[in-house]
Scaffold this motif. Structure first.
Motif, mmCIF file in Angstrom:
data_model
loop_
_atom_site.group_PDB
_atom_site.id
_atom_site.type_symbol
_atom_site.label_atom_id
_atom_site.label_comp_id
_atom_site.label_asym_id
_atom_site.label_seq_id
_atom_site.Cartn_x
_atom_site.Cartn_y
_atom_site.Cartn_z
ATOM 1 N N UNK A 1 0.832 -1.271 0.033
ATOM 2 C CA UNK A 1 -0.036 -0.070 0.087
ATOM 3 C C UNK A 1 1.074 1.206 0.214
ATOM 4 N N UNK A 2 0.411 2.148 -0.890
ATOM 5 C CA UNK A 2 1.196 3.452 -1.154
ATOM 6 C C UNK A 2 0.540 4.537 -0.116
ATOM 7 N N UNK A 3 1.375 5.248 0.737
ATOM 8 C CA UNK A 3 0.745 6.200 1.672
ATOM 9 C C UNK A 3 1.342 7.360 1.258
ATOM 10 N N UNK A 4 0.678 8.580 0.951
ATOM 11 C CA UNK A 4 1.221 9.996 0.868
ATOM 12 C C UNK A 4 0.411 11.026 1.842
ATOM 13 N N UNK A 5 1.301 12.053 2.077
ATOM 14 C CA UNK A 5 0.419 13.208 2.763
ATOM 15 C C UNK A 5 0.615 14.372 1.541
ATOM 16 N N UNK A 6 -0.593 15.044 1.524
ATOM 17 C CA UNK A 6 -0.621 16.219 0.905
ATOM 18 C C UNK A 6 -1.548 17.336 1.252
ATOM 19 N N UNK A 7 -1.684 18.298 0.574
ATOM 20 C CA UNK A 7 -2.755 19.443 0.833
ATOM 21 C C UNK A 7 -3.787 19.548 -0.271
ATOM 22 N N UNK A 8 -4.894 19.908 -0.051
ATOM 23 C CA UNK A 8 -6.022 19.893 -1.224
ATOM 24 C C UNK A 8 -5.539 21.393 -1.651
ATOM 25 N N UNK A 9 -5.804 21.332 -3.079
ATOM 26 C CA UNK A 9 -5.230 22.574 -4.003
ATOM 27 C C UNK A 9 -6.520 23.070 -4.789
ATOM 28 N N UNK A 10 -7.425 21.965 -4.753
ATOM 29 C CA UNK A 10 -8.813 22.458 -5.547
ATOM 30 C C UNK A 10 -9.738 21.113 -5.120
ATOM 31 N N UNK A 11 -10.964 21.510 -5.017
ATOM 32 C CA UNK A 11 -12.011 20.404 -4.940
ATOM 33 C C UNK A 11 -12.670 20.531 -6.548
ATOM 34 N N UNK A 12 -12.463 19.403 -7.183
ATOM 35 C CA UNK A 12 -12.875 19.360 -8.761
ATOM 36 C C UNK A 12 -14.375 19.149 -8.575
#
Length: 138
Positions: A1-12
């Motif tokens: 399983x891949x796990x990444x952390x990020x920040x929402x830039x846009x709700x499409x």
């Protein structure tokens, strides 16, 4: 399983986000196991409400955790990453279903690992007439 952390830039829309993933860059992410009404092209009943619900669950700027499902493809045919999205320990896809803004989605008759849990949430939402179950779906 891949796990990444990020920040929402846009709700499409109700099931797709644009996320700046640490160490990778900005990517489109399609939530696994859920499907919301289409916002683009032929706009479907509830598309705007489903998008607004996603904006509350994963607002622009919020930090999210992305998890792949080893039973599913890494990307869809549009090149979007296929991931579960969690914010503050909450499964955003399941929340969309539970609030009645999404239905369970099984692609190619190949259920995601969380499908059983999602179906339970969907049944509860339908029984309550939550969200789009009272206006768009029967």
């Amino acid at each position: 399983m891949k796990r990444n952390v990020g920040n929402v830039v846009k709700v499409t829309d109700g099931d797709t986000l644009k996320i700046r993933i640490k160490g990778i860059g900005i990517r489109d992410v399609r939530l696994l196991g859920v499907d919301t009404p289409e916002k683009y092209g032929k706009r479907e009943c509830g598309a705007v409400l489903a998008t607004q619900s996603m904006e509350e669950l994963a607002p622009v700027g919020s930090t999210v955790v992305l998890l792949s499902d080893p039973s599913q493809a890494d990307k869809d045919r549009y090149g979007r990453l296929l991931r579960y999205v969690e914010r503050k320990g909450r499964d955003v896809g399941r929340a969309q279903i539970f609030t009645g803004h999404s239905k369970v989605y099984v692609f190619n008759n190949d259920p995601v690992r969380r499908t059983g849990n999602y179906r339970t949430a969907e049944k509860q939402a339908k029984n309550r007439g939550a969200g789009l179950w009272s206006t768009c779906w029967t």
